[in-house]
Design an enzyme around this catalytic site. Structure first.
Site, PDB file in Angstrom:
ATOM      1  N   HIS A 103       0.840  -1.201   0.000  1.00 52.04           N
ATOM      2  CA  HIS A 103       0.000   0.000   0.000  1.00 52.04           C
ATOM      3  C   HIS A 103       0.871   1.245   0.000  1.00 52.04           C
ATOM      4  O   HIS A 103       1.805   1.367   0.809  1.00 52.04           O
ATOM      5  CB  HIS A 103      -0.905   0.002   1.245  1.00 52.04           C
ATOM      6  CG  HIS A 103      -1.713   1.240   1.399  1.00 52.04           C
ATOM      7  ND1 HIS A 103      -1.694   2.011   2.538  1.00 52.04           N
ATOM      8  CD2 HIS A 103      -2.577   1.864   0.544  1.00 52.04           C
ATOM      9  CE1 HIS A 103      -2.503   3.045   2.397  1.00 52.04           C
ATOM     10  NE2 HIS A 103      -3.056   2.978   1.192  1.00 52.04           N
ATOM     11  N   SER A 104       0.589   2.170  -0.913  1.00 52.66           N
ATOM     12  CA  SER A 104       1.251   3.469  -0.957  1.00 52.66           C
ATOM     13  C   SER A 104       2.777   3.310  -1.019  1.00 52.66           C
ATOM     14  O   SER A 104       3.303   2.708  -1.950  1.00 52.66           O
ATOM     15  CB  SER A 104       0.811   4.290   0.263  1.00 52.66           C
ATOM     16  OG  SER A 104       1.114   5.649   0.100  1.00 52.66           O
ATOM     17  N   TYR A 105       3.519   3.831  -0.024  1.00 50.06           N
ATOM     18  CA  TYR A 105       4.976   3.651   0.019  1.00 50.06           C
ATOM     19  C   TYR A 105       5.345   2.171  -0.029  1.00 50.06           C
ATOM     20  O   TYR A 105       6.409   1.793  -0.537  1.00 50.06           O
ATOM     21  CB  TYR A 105       5.541   4.302   1.290  1.00 50.06           C
ATOM     22  CG  TYR A 105       6.899   3.792   1.702  1.00 50.06           C
ATOM     23  CD1 TYR A 105       8.046   4.205   1.034  1.00 50.06           C
ATOM     24  CD2 TYR A 105       7.037   2.897   2.772  1.00 50.06           C
ATOM     25  CE1 TYR A 105       9.301   3.739   1.412  1.00 50.06           C
ATOM     26  CE2 TYR A 105       8.282   2.436   3.159  1.00 50.06           C
ATOM     27  CZ  TYR A 105       9.412   2.846   2.475  1.00 50.06           C
ATOM     28  OH  TYR A 105      10.650   2.373   2.851  1.00 50.06           O
ATOM     29  N   HIS A 114      -7.553   7.178  -0.248  1.00 50.80           N
ATOM     30  CA  HIS A 114      -6.251   6.508  -0.299  1.00 50.80           C
ATOM     31  C   HIS A 114      -6.145   5.312   0.643  1.00 50.80           C
ATOM     32  O   HIS A 114      -5.258   4.485   0.501  1.00 50.80           O
ATOM     33  CB  HIS A 114      -5.143   7.522   0.013  1.00 50.80           C
ATOM     34  CG  HIS A 114      -3.764   7.000  -0.157  1.00 50.80           C
ATOM     35  ND1 HIS A 114      -3.308   6.408  -1.328  1.00 50.80           N
ATOM     36  CD2 HIS A 114      -2.706   6.973   0.711  1.00 50.80           C
ATOM     37  CE1 HIS A 114      -2.046   6.048  -1.186  1.00 50.80           C
ATOM     38  NE2 HIS A 114      -1.658   6.383   0.037  1.00 50.80           N
TER      39      HIS A 114
END
Length: 249
Positions: free
Chosen positions: A98-100, A231
């Protein structure tokens, strides 16, 4: 009688091992400032569907925030996940970032592609060799996310109560500045799905900060799934997210 008991015991063990082998194994890698705690409910839902789920907590974050130091970088986090997979003896892993966490799982796939059955990027960075999070944020409206008072950690400005747990914590800035090293083309052969979350009220897909990475995924012929959500879909859109995770190609 003893032979019968032995036979039945062996049969049950074999059946159990077979069932375990058929169950999908998910390994979750959280994003910046976060922790494995963010995917607790996701893991519970997948487990109810018969999956095996592991949530890796990256060094210096989540319940390991006490281990944060200037030396913690992207390579540290990649090693965190590689070691978790190796020490748990996992194979045919469905690796979710997820994300980073997308930076991290890309490095993991480059390191041990033979252990990975499927990759899922959840509104995440999808880097090429030599790129970093800082590289993407140059000239970007979100560049202020890299601002650090001490030059070592990036504090989550949205956290007002630092006595509450679980919560987001300061993120080691070295992890965002280190350029990823990728040299194993086998990682690109792993079946991969990119989940792009977007909000129509904010301009839709093309205005989403991670839209660029979804287009890169398309260029690699990865499956791209659009999802109307913010997000962090694991919070407000849990059921929809779990369904996508279960059906990703």
């Amino acid at each position: 009688m003893n032979k019968l008991i032995l036979y039945l015991t062996c049969s049950l063990l074999f059946l159990s091992a077979t069932v375990m082998a058929q169950q999908p194994t998910y390994v979750f890698v959280h994003g910046a400032w976060g922790g494995a705690w963010q995917f607790k409910k996701t893991a519970e839902q997948l487990t109810q569907q018969g999956a095996n789920v592991y949530r890796v907590n990256l060094t210096g974050l989540g319940d390991r925030y006490h281990l944060a130091s200037p030396e913690v970088n992207l390579s540290t986090h990649i090693t965190d996940v590689v070691n978790a997979i190796m020490f748990e003896g996992l194979d045919s892993v469905i690796l979710v970032g997820h994300s980073y966490g997308g930076m991290v799982i890309t490095g993991v796939a480059d390191s041990i592609p033979g252990k990975i059955k499927k990759m899922i990027y959840l509104d995440a960075f999808l880097p090429e060799d030599g790129e970093s999070v800082a590289f993407y944020l140059q000239g970007n409206p979100d560049a202020d996310l890299l601002q650090s008072e001490d030059g070592l950690y990036v504090k989550p400005s949205w956290v007002k109560d630092t006595t509450k747990f679980p919560r987001d914590v300061p993120h080691p800035i070295a992890t965002l500045k280190e350029k990823i090293k990728l040299d194993n083309p086998e990682r690109l052969k792993i079946p991969t799905t990119y989940i792009l979350t977007y909000e129509s009220a904010l301009g839709g897909k093309e205005k989403d900060p991670f839209y660029f990475f979804s287009t890169r995924a398309q260029k690699h012929n990865f499956q791209v799934v659009g999802m109307e959500a913010d997000h962090n879909p694991q919070i407000k859109h849990l059921k929809e997210l779990v369904q996508i995770l279960l059906t990703a190609k």
